[in-house]
Motif scaffolding. Structure first.
Motif, PDB file in Angstrom:
ATOM      1  N   LEU A  23       0.835  -1.204   0.000  1.00 15.60           N
ATOM      2  CA  LEU A  23       0.000   0.000   0.000  1.00 15.60           C
ATOM      3  C   LEU A  23       0.872   1.257   0.000  1.00 15.60           C
ATOM      4  N   ARG A  24       1.962   1.265   0.765  1.00 18.48           N
ATOM      5  CA  ARG A  24       2.815   2.448   0.855  1.00 18.48           C
ATOM      6  C   ARG A  24       3.533   2.749  -0.456  1.00 18.48           C
ATOM      7  N   GLU A  25       3.595   1.780  -1.383  1.00 22.01           N
ATOM      8  CA  GLU A  25       4.271   1.963  -2.669  1.00 22.01           C
ATOM      9  C   GLU A  25       3.306   2.322  -3.797  1.00 22.01           C
ATOM     10  N   ARG A  26       2.033   2.293  -3.533  1.00 21.71           N
ATOM     11  CA  ARG A  26       1.045   2.475  -4.597  1.00 21.71           C
ATOM     12  C   ARG A  26       0.930   3.934  -5.006  1.00 21.71           C
ATOM     13  N   ALA A  27       0.935   4.154  -6.297  1.00 24.76           N
ATOM     14  CA  ALA A  27       0.760   5.502  -6.831  1.00 24.76           C
ATOM     15  C   ALA A  27      -0.679   5.977  -6.640  1.00 24.76           C
ATOM     16  N   ARG A  79      -4.258   7.220  -2.551  1.00 23.45           N
ATOM     17  CA  ARG A  79      -5.414   8.012  -2.109  1.00 23.45           C
ATOM     18  C   ARG A  79      -6.719   7.363  -2.560  1.00 23.45           C
ATOM     19  N   GLU A  80      -6.751   6.888  -3.798  1.00 25.22           N
ATOM     20  CA  GLU A  80      -7.955   6.253  -4.322  1.00 25.22           C
ATOM     21  C   GLU A  80      -8.246   4.937  -3.605  1.00 25.22           C
ATOM     22  N   ALA A 103     -11.937  13.684   7.595  1.00 19.20           N
ATOM     23  CA  ALA A 103     -11.498  15.066   7.779  1.00 19.20           C
ATOM     24  C   ALA A 103     -10.079  15.236   7.226  1.00 19.20           C
ATOM     25  N   PRO A 104      -9.714  16.463   6.849  1.00 16.36           N
ATOM     26  CA  PRO A 104      -8.378  16.700   6.287  1.00 16.36           C
ATOM     27  C   PRO A 104      -7.223  16.227   7.178  1.00 16.36           C
ATOM     28  N   ASP A 105      -7.339  16.409   8.503  1.00 15.72           N
ATOM     29  CA  ASP A 105      -6.254  15.961   9.390  1.00 15.72           C
ATOM     30  C   ASP A 105      -6.116  14.442   9.362  1.00 15.72           C
ATOM     31  N   ALA A 106      -7.221  13.741   9.248  1.00 15.93           N
ATOM     32  CA  ALA A 106      -7.186  12.281   9.165  1.00 15.93           C
ATOM     33  C   ALA A 106      -6.617  11.835   7.816  1.00 15.93           C
ATOM     34  N   TRP A 107      -6.977  12.560   6.740  1.00 15.33           N
ATOM     35  CA  TRP A 107      -6.414  12.244   5.416  1.00 15.33           C
ATOM     36  C   TRP A 107      -4.897  12.353   5.446  1.00 15.33           C
ATOM     37  N   ALA A 108      -4.406  13.429   6.037  1.00 14.07           N
ATOM     38  CA  ALA A 108      -2.956  13.639   6.113  1.00 14.07           C
ATOM     39  C   ALA A 108      -2.287  12.487   6.859  1.00 14.07           C
ATOM     40  N   GLN A 109      -2.897  12.062   7.945  1.00 17.31           N
ATOM     41  CA  GLN A 109      -2.355  10.954   8.739  1.00 17.31           C
ATOM     42  C   GLN A 109      -2.383   9.647   7.946  1.00 17.31           C
ATOM     43  N   LEU A 110      -3.471   9.375   7.262  1.00 15.32           N
ATOM     44  CA  LEU A 110      -3.586   8.146   6.466  1.00 15.32           C
ATOM     45  C   LEU A 110      -2.584   8.128   5.314  1.00 15.32           C
ATOM     46  N   MET A 111      -2.362   9.260   4.688  1.00 18.61           N
ATOM     47  CA  MET A 111      -1.432   9.321   3.560  1.00 18.61           C
ATOM     48  C   MET A 111       0.020   9.192   4.020  1.00 18.61           C
ATOM     49  N   ALA A 112       0.326   9.632   5.231  1.00 19.54           N
ATOM     50  CA  ALA A 112       1.703   9.595   5.729  1.00 19.54           C
ATOM     51  C   ALA A 112       2.063   8.267   6.394  1.00 19.54           C
ATOM     52  N   TYR A 113       1.076   7.524   6.825  1.00 19.82           N
ATOM     53  CA  TYR A 113       1.329   6.296   7.588  1.00 19.82           C
ATOM     54  C   TYR A 113       1.824   5.175   6.661  1.00 19.82           C
ATOM     55  N   PRO A 114       2.830   4.391   7.078  1.00 20.05           N
ATOM     56  CA  PRO A 114       3.401   3.363   6.198  1.00 20.05           C
ATOM     57  C   PRO A 114       2.572   2.083   6.067  1.00 20.05           C
ATOM     58  N   PHE A 115       1.599   1.855   6.910  1.00 19.05           N
ATOM     59  CA  PHE A 115       0.750   0.666   6.871  1.00 19.05           C
ATOM     60  C   PHE A 115       1.546  -0.626   6.678  1.00 19.05           C
ATOM     61  N   PRO A 116       2.321  -1.010   7.702  1.00 20.01           N
ATOM     62  CA  PRO A 116       3.076  -2.263   7.594  1.00 20.01           C
ATOM     63  C   PRO A 116       2.163  -3.475   7.448  1.00 20.01           C
ATOM     64  N   GLY A 117       0.918  -3.361   7.875  1.00 16.19           N
ATOM     65  CA  GLY A 117      -0.047  -4.449   7.739  1.00 16.19           C
ATOM     66  C   GLY A 117      -0.824  -4.377   6.440  1.00 16.19           C
ATOM     67  N   LEU A 137      -3.626   4.242  14.880  1.00 16.73           N
ATOM     68  CA  LEU A 137      -2.404   3.972  14.137  1.00 16.73           C
ATOM     69  C   LEU A 137      -1.230   3.962  15.106  1.00 16.73           C
ATOM     70  N   PRO A 138      -0.627   2.782  15.325  1.00 13.60           N
ATOM     71  CA  PRO A 138       0.527   2.723  16.230  1.00 13.60           C
ATOM     72  C   PRO A 138       1.653   3.611  15.708  1.00 13.60           C
ATOM     73  N   SER A 139       2.360   4.267  16.620  1.00 12.43           N
ATOM     74  CA  SER A 139       3.453   5.138  16.187  1.00 12.43           C
ATOM     75  C   SER A 139       4.632   4.303  15.713  1.00 12.43           C
ATOM     76  N   PHE A 140       5.367   4.867  14.813  1.00 12.28           N
ATOM     77  CA  PHE A 140       6.543   4.204  14.262  1.00 12.28           C
ATOM     78  C   PHE A 140       7.739   5.126  14.441  1.00 12.28           C
ATOM     79  N   ALA A 141       8.202   5.251  15.676  1.00  9.05           N
ATOM     80  CA  ALA A 141       9.337   6.121  15.957  1.00  9.05           C
ATOM     81  C   ALA A 141      10.597   5.611  15.277  1.00  9.05           C
ATOM     82  N   ALA A 142      10.711   4.310  15.112  1.00 11.84           N
ATOM     83  CA  ALA A 142      11.921   3.715  14.538  1.00 11.84           C
ATOM     84  C   ALA A 142      11.747   3.418  13.051  1.00 11.84           C
TER      85      ALA A 142
END
Length: 149
Positions: A25-29, A32-33, A49-63, A91-96
């Motif tokens: 998912l993190r590699e898909r062009a 957003r769609e 909401a826009p703040d949630a969109w920003a978070q979803l787009m930035a998150y790497p989704f390892p699962g 969304l669990p944080s990914f500090a590392a």
């Protein structure tokens, strides 16, 4: 295994048939769609909401998509007034996190999207990305992007 000789290459090609690479998912062009489609399925009566969109787009989704589905299903159930906010996202944080991997994935997604937009034409894609053709070809090879045709 066929490459290192531990499996018969003629048998491998008989069994192989077709290879399909499904990008994370993190590699898909079209990330957003994909998120919008899954949100429609998992939280159909909610908007994001826009703040949630920003978070979803930035998150790497390892699962991958499975994790996204769970996150959106829970967010839809806990949202107020049908609006999913950043506070609703579990969304669990990914500090590392590996910043290099994130950059590589983002670069790959940008090149794939630019190639798609330009109909697979490398010259036009290079111009759009403000790269030389040689640099673009090196990146395509390094990132293992398949060129159709």
């Amino acid at each position: 295994m066929a490459e290192d000789g531990s499996f018969r290459s003629d048998l491998y090609y008989r069994l192989r048939g077709m290879e399909i690479r499904l990008p994370a998912l993190r590699e898909r062009a079209d990330r957003r769609e994909v998120i919008a489609q899954i949100a429609d399925e998992e939280a159909p009566h909610c908007r994001i909401a826009p703040d949630a969109w920003a978070q979803l787009m930035a998150y790497p989704f390892p699962g991958n998509v499975r994790q996204l589905r769970h996150v959106l299903r829970l967010a839809g159930a806990t949202s107020e007034d049908g609006v999913i906010t950043e506070a609703d996202l579990d969304l669990p944080s990914f500090a590392a996190r590996d910043v290099t991997a994130d950059h590589t994935a983002a670069e790959r997604a940008a090149i794939v999207e630019a190639l798609r937009t330009n109909g697979g034409r490398v010259t036009e894609t290079a111009k759009a990305l403000k790269l030389s053709r040689a640099t673009l070809y090196r990146k395509i090879k390094a990132l293992k992007i398949a060129l159709d045709g």
